[in-house]
Design a protein around this motif. Structure first.
Motif, mmCIF file in Angstrom:
data_model
loop_
_atom_site.group_PDB
_atom_site.id
_atom_site.type_symbol
_atom_site.label_atom_id
_atom_site.label_comp_id
_atom_site.label_asym_id
_atom_site.label_seq_id
_atom_site.Cartn_x
_atom_site.Cartn_y
_atom_site.Cartn_z
ATOM 1 N N GLU A 34 30.908 27.873 31.441
ATOM 2 C CA GLU A 34 29.767 27.931 30.518
ATOM 3 C C GLU A 34 28.526 28.595 31.117
ATOM 4 N N LYS A 35 28.141 28.200 32.324
ATOM 5 C CA LYS A 35 26.954 28.796 32.967
ATOM 6 C C LYS A 35 27.132 30.291 33.175
ATOM 7 N N GLY A 77 17.323 26.668 37.783
ATOM 8 C CA GLY A 77 17.619 26.952 36.385
ATOM 9 C C GLY A 77 16.964 28.201 35.824
ATOM 10 N N HIS A 132 26.883 32.212 29.854
ATOM 11 C CA HIS A 132 25.486 32.329 29.430
ATOM 12 C C HIS A 132 24.771 33.401 30.258
ATOM 13 N N GLU A 169 22.071 30.885 42.632
ATOM 14 C CA GLU A 169 23.324 30.216 42.274
ATOM 15 C C GLU A 169 24.429 31.215 41.922
ATOM 16 N N LEU A 184 20.748 33.779 38.353
ATOM 17 C CA LEU A 184 20.471 32.371 38.076
ATOM 18 C C LEU A 184 20.087 31.681 39.374
#
Length: 160
Positions: free
Chosen positions: A22-23, A56, A26, A93, A52
């Motif tokens: 999911e991350k 966040g 996105h 990240e 990222l």
């Protein structure tokens, strides 16, 4: 005495955005949107990148060309330099990249050599691997666990 070695890299191929975690999905959508903002009047090759951070925040970049070719800047470096300027000590990240030519590119577009070297600086600095996801306009997405998978014999500050 001659010693032969073999280099192996690990990477994963996803067939489309829906297969990504999911991350990552996105973040790739952010990179695709950034690609639309590229200024590429000479090459007509548009690239978008999204970085990222652990906190966040997402930073995007698109390639910015110039008639004096060395004066332009790639999407990956626009995004990562912006992130580092705003949050110099924040962990990165992951990174997502999407690139395409005028005729949509279905083959994944990896970072150029200058971007690989620049990105590796941040992975070395944070002493933690940075996964990189990259794709064309559509189709397969490649994910590496580390920038070192893209630049195995990187040049870093330990050599100085």
């Amino acid at each position: 005495m001659k010693a032969e070695h073999h280099l192996h890299i690990h990477y994963t191929i996803y067939q489309n955005l829906t297969e990504l975690p999911e991350k990552a999905a996105h973040l790739m959508k952010e990179a695709i949107a950034a690609r639309q903002k590229a200024y590429a009047p000479y090459s007509h090759f548009k690239v978008g990148a999204a970085v990222l951070l652990k906190n966040g925040h997402i930073f995007i970049g698109s390639n910015q060309e110039n008639a004096a070719y060395p004066s332009g800047l790639c999407a990956e470096r626009v995004a990562i330099y912006q992130a580092s300027t705003q949050y110099p000590d924040e962990e990165i990240e992951m990174i997502a990249i999407s690139g395409t030519a005028e005729i949509p590119t279905a083959h994944p577009v990896s970072p150029c050599g200058s971007c690989r070297q620049s990105l590796s600086e941040y992975e070395t600095k944070q002493q933690k691997l940075i996964p990189v996801y990259f794709m064309g306009a559509e189709g397969n997405i490649i994910q590496t666990d580390s920038i070192k998978d893209l630049l195995p014999f990187l040049f870093d500050g330990s050599l100085m």
